[in-house]
Design a protein around this motif. Sequence first.
Motif, mmCIF file in Angstrom:
data_model
loop_
_atom_site.group_PDB
_atom_site.id
_atom_site.type_symbol
_atom_site.label_atom_id
_atom_site.label_comp_id
_atom_site.label_asym_id
_atom_site.label_seq_id
_atom_site.Cartn_x
_atom_site.Cartn_y
_atom_site.Cartn_z
ATOM 1 N N ILE A 82 0.851 -1.192 0.000
ATOM 2 C CA ILE A 82 0.000 0.000 0.000
ATOM 3 C C ILE A 82 0.881 1.234 0.000
ATOM 4 C CG2 ILE A 82 -1.756 1.297 1.271
ATOM 5 C CD1 ILE A 82 -2.698 -1.361 2.471
ATOM 6 N N ASP A 83 0.585 2.142 -0.899
ATOM 7 C CA ASP A 83 1.303 3.412 -0.998
ATOM 8 C C ASP A 83 0.308 4.526 -0.702
ATOM 9 O OD1 ASP A 83 3.322 5.194 -1.452
ATOM 10 O OD2 ASP A 83 3.225 5.095 -3.634
ATOM 11 N N THR A 84 0.676 5.464 0.164
ATOM 12 C CA THR A 84 -0.248 6.534 0.544
ATOM 13 C C THR A 84 0.388 7.908 0.373
ATOM 14 O OG1 THR A 84 0.419 6.583 2.874
ATOM 15 C CG2 THR A 84 -1.321 5.045 2.263
ATOM 16 N N LYS A 85 -0.475 8.888 0.147
ATOM 17 C CA LYS A 85 -0.070 10.293 0.150
ATOM 18 C C LYS A 85 -1.038 11.061 1.040
ATOM 19 C CE LYS A 85 1.916 10.415 -4.530
ATOM 20 N NZ LYS A 85 1.832 11.060 -5.868
ATOM 21 N N GLY A 86 -0.518 12.039 1.727
ATOM 22 C CA GLY A 86 -1.359 12.850 2.586
ATOM 23 C C GLY A 86 -0.755 14.219 2.779
ATOM 24 N N VAL A 87 -1.424 15.045 3.530
ATOM 25 C CA VAL A 87 -0.953 16.399 3.809
ATOM 26 C C VAL A 87 -0.803 16.549 5.318
ATOM 27 C CG1 VAL A 87 -1.458 18.854 3.657
ATOM 28 C CG2 VAL A 87 -2.059 17.333 1.757
ATOM 29 N N GLU A 88 0.359 17.020 5.730
ATOM 30 C CA GLU A 88 0.624 17.242 7.146
ATOM 31 C C GLU A 88 0.842 18.721 7.401
ATOM 32 O OE1 GLU A 88 4.474 16.169 9.277
ATOM 33 O OE2 GLU A 88 3.150 14.547 9.903
ATOM 34 N N GLU A 89 0.163 19.213 8.426
ATOM 35 C CA GLU A 89 0.313 20.624 8.793
ATOM 36 C C GLU A 89 1.367 20.746 9.888
ATOM 37 O OE1 GLU A 89 -2.815 23.496 10.691
ATOM 38 O OE2 GLU A 89 -3.269 23.271 8.561
ATOM 39 N N VAL A 90 2.406 21.536 9.618
ATOM 40 C CA VAL A 90 3.529 21.671 10.540
ATOM 41 C C VAL A 90 3.560 23.089 11.105
ATOM 42 C CG1 VAL A 90 6.033 21.535 10.799
ATOM 43 C CG2 VAL A 90 4.845 19.945 9.265
ATOM 44 N N GLN A 91 3.687 23.198 12.416
ATOM 45 C CA GLN A 91 3.759 24.502 13.075
ATOM 46 C C GLN A 91 5.157 25.081 12.882
ATOM 47 O OE1 GLN A 91 1.106 25.974 14.819
ATOM 48 N NE2 GLN A 91 2.385 27.805 14.878
ATOM 49 N N MET A 92 5.235 26.265 12.275
ATOM 50 C CA MET A 92 6.512 26.937 12.060
ATOM 51 C C MET A 92 6.736 27.974 13.162
ATOM 52 S SD MET A 92 7.212 25.275 9.343
ATOM 53 C CE MET A 92 8.693 26.098 8.741
ATOM 54 N N TYR A 93 7.990 28.219 13.490
ATOM 55 C CA TYR A 93 8.312 29.096 14.609
ATOM 56 C C TYR A 93 7.874 30.534 14.333
ATOM 57 C CZ TYR A 93 10.892 31.041 18.541
ATOM 58 O OH TYR A 93 11.221 31.681 19.698
ATOM 59 N N TYR A 94 8.134 31.035 13.131
ATOM 60 C CA TYR A 94 7.828 32.432 12.808
ATOM 61 C C TYR A 94 6.637 32.592 11.866
ATOM 62 C CZ TYR A 94 12.313 33.736 14.897
ATOM 63 O OH TYR A 94 13.344 33.930 15.762
ATOM 64 N N TYR A 95 6.324 31.565 11.094
ATOM 65 C CA TYR A 95 5.399 31.743 9.980
ATOM 66 C C TYR A 95 4.101 30.966 10.134
ATOM 67 C CZ TYR A 95 9.771 33.448 8.009
ATOM 68 O OH TYR A 95 10.935 34.125 7.802
ATOM 69 N N GLY A 96 3.668 30.707 11.355
ATOM 70 C CA GLY A 96 2.407 29.997 11.548
ATOM 71 C C GLY A 96 2.538 28.538 11.156
ATOM 72 N N THR A 97 1.585 28.044 10.390
ATOM 73 C CA THR A 97 1.622 26.649 9.970
ATOM 74 C C THR A 97 1.814 26.551 8.460
ATOM 75 O OG1 THR A 97 -0.786 26.574 9.707
ATOM 76 C CG2 THR A 97 0.112 25.927 11.852
ATOM 77 N N GLN A 98 2.468 25.496 8.044
ATOM 78 C CA GLN A 98 2.633 25.203 6.630
ATOM 79 C C GLN A 98 2.244 23.753 6.379
ATOM 80 O OE1 GLN A 98 6.456 26.180 5.024
ATOM 81 N NE2 GLN A 98 6.207 28.383 5.332
ATOM 82 N N LYS A 99 1.714 23.501 5.191
ATOM 83 C CA LYS A 99 1.285 22.160 4.828
ATOM 84 C C LYS A 99 2.309 21.512 3.905
ATOM 85 C CE LYS A 99 -3.672 23.041 5.328
ATOM 86 N NZ LYS A 99 -4.994 23.017 4.653
ATOM 87 N N TYR A 100 2.585 20.236 4.167
ATOM 88 C CA TYR A 100 3.543 19.482 3.375
ATOM 89 C C TYR A 100 2.910 18.160 2.942
ATOM 90 C CZ TYR A 100 7.095 22.655 5.239
ATOM 91 O OH TYR A 100 7.824 23.770 5.573
ATOM 92 N N GLU A 101 3.260 17.721 1.753
ATOM 93 C CA GLU A 101 2.820 16.401 1.305
ATOM 94 C C GLU A 101 3.717 15.346 1.931
ATOM 95 O OE1 GLU A 101 3.579 14.399 -2.708
ATOM 96 O OE2 GLU A 101 1.499 15.073 -2.922
ATOM 97 N N VAL A 102 3.110 14.328 2.494
ATOM 98 C CA VAL A 102 3.859 13.222 3.084
ATOM 99 C C VAL A 102 3.457 11.928 2.396
ATOM 100 C CG1 VAL A 102 4.188 14.308 5.326
ATOM 101 C CG2 VAL A 102 2.125 12.999 4.909
ATOM 102 N N LYS A 103 4.415 11.027 2.288
ATOM 103 C CA LYS A 103 4.168 9.729 1.666
ATOM 104 C C LYS A 103 4.408 8.632 2.697
ATOM 105 C CE LYS A 103 5.502 11.228 -2.980
ATOM 106 N NZ LYS A 103 6.386 10.974 -4.145
ATOM 107 N N GLY A 104 3.777 7.504 2.487
ATOM 108 C CA GLY A 104 3.943 6.386 3.402
ATOM 109 C C GLY A 104 3.748 5.066 2.709
ATOM 110 N N ALA A 105 4.092 4.004 3.404
ATOM 111 C CA ALA A 105 3.967 2.667 2.851
ATOM 112 C C ALA A 105 3.459 1.716 3.914
ATOM 113 C CB ALA A 105 5.308 2.180 2.312
#
Length: 483
Positions: free
Chosen positions: A118-141
């Motif tokens: 199984i291969d997956t893709k998703g979006v993870e929201e990461v809290q940044m120190y100065y710039y609030g939150t940013q979203k990143y694509e993450v992959k998994g197996a």
Amino acid sequence: MNGFRDKKDEKCKMNAWKRYGMIFMAGLLITGSAAGAGAFLYKGNVQAEEKQEVSLNIADRDVEEETQEDAEEETEAQTEQPKKSFNKIENVETGDTAIVTTDVSDIVENCMPSIVAIDTKGVEEVQMYYYGTQKYEVKGAGSGIIVAQNDDELLIATNSHVVVNATEMSVCFTVDAEDPADLVVPAKIKGMDKGYELAVLAVKLEDIPDEVRSQLKIASLGSSEKTKVGEAAIAIGNALGYGQSVTSGIISAKDREVTIDNFSKELFVTDASINFGNSGGALLNAKGQVIGINVAKEAGDGSEGMGYSIPIDTAIPVLENLINKETRDLKSNAERGYLGATVVDVSSDAKELYSMPEGAFVYEVSEDSAAEKAGIKKGDVITKFDGDTITDKDELIDKISYFAVGETVTLEVQTANNGEYVSREVEVTLQEGVGVQTEAEEEQGADDQNNNDNDIPQNEEIPEFNFPGLEGFMFGNGENGIF
């Protein structure tokens, strides 16, 4: 296959160093990754079948165990044959050196068409120190086991943590194909039960080429109850996302209580290596029957050779429920239904101190809402939604986001009564959300609808909540689930 043909130069080689797992508790790592027709489980290859009520491909458990005399006669007969049969694991002694070798190749060859990567893709929201939150694509197996087929779909069992946050999923079959791209097909979540760490994926039969489909098999499910400590165990899974690999060992222990966050069950322990990416894969006995679904490994200092697997007898009733659910698409905020309530998580201290059930705690019920009309009250705990166990507010909100306005859903609700919680079922007809944005507004980055049902901000500190038996106790962690 709409977007999956670009993998022609790959044969299901997953990205190995992305996100394979998640920590459930200190020293325990989940070994995978985060991210309505009746079904029929049958023996043999995957083919078209008439619509039938669900059943499982469970091996006959009423057959008496073979006697020692029968076993000896069978062994003698096999020894006389020029070609050895490895339907069972054999230990072979070579001369005076007594070197022991284990050959499970026949078992693996027979069972591999039932196992998928199984291969997956998703979006993870990461809290940044100065710039609030940013979203990143993450992959998994992760891994999966083919357990059922209905009129339109092939159904695959896996762990819930493998797919829980995935926005896109594909499965890779473990058979031969002239074009490797034919082995990779898109999948959807059909059902999930985080309380049991189980999920079922659905793959459309029409997406599977005939060449591939004719080789696939439904896994045979054995009996974990009859499995004994010391018996052979074979683990197959998508280790490290590189594709299927096989490890073997024994059942080291049974009924070992393991608690990882909201997951607490009695599991098998095996010394067959369980690695990242193995989550959702099969633990087999010497007959090639699935006796467990691999879920975690011990990763603490000083530990070695301790993998954990969900006993198949525990999994079967959950899977029977999940494979019969309607396969649903995630609804937009304008389409999805709402309860008209605010839920919060309950701290572990509150659960222990007041013997509260696990679930989503109802903090607020809006006037004249769907929840109020169904009899849900402030202070109730929602423990099931559409037959699925609810362990926290996020799981409830996720499940309701697949149901449309106007649909009627059955919820299990527990209410405090003289210091004890009493369970009851309620029917809720989902309502429209308050202040819902249009799809165009959502595309322009409008705020998520979860903040629009009432005036409580998403991150406001939860005040004291008073009701009989819980006066003055603080709930949750300041993150409200409003829906």
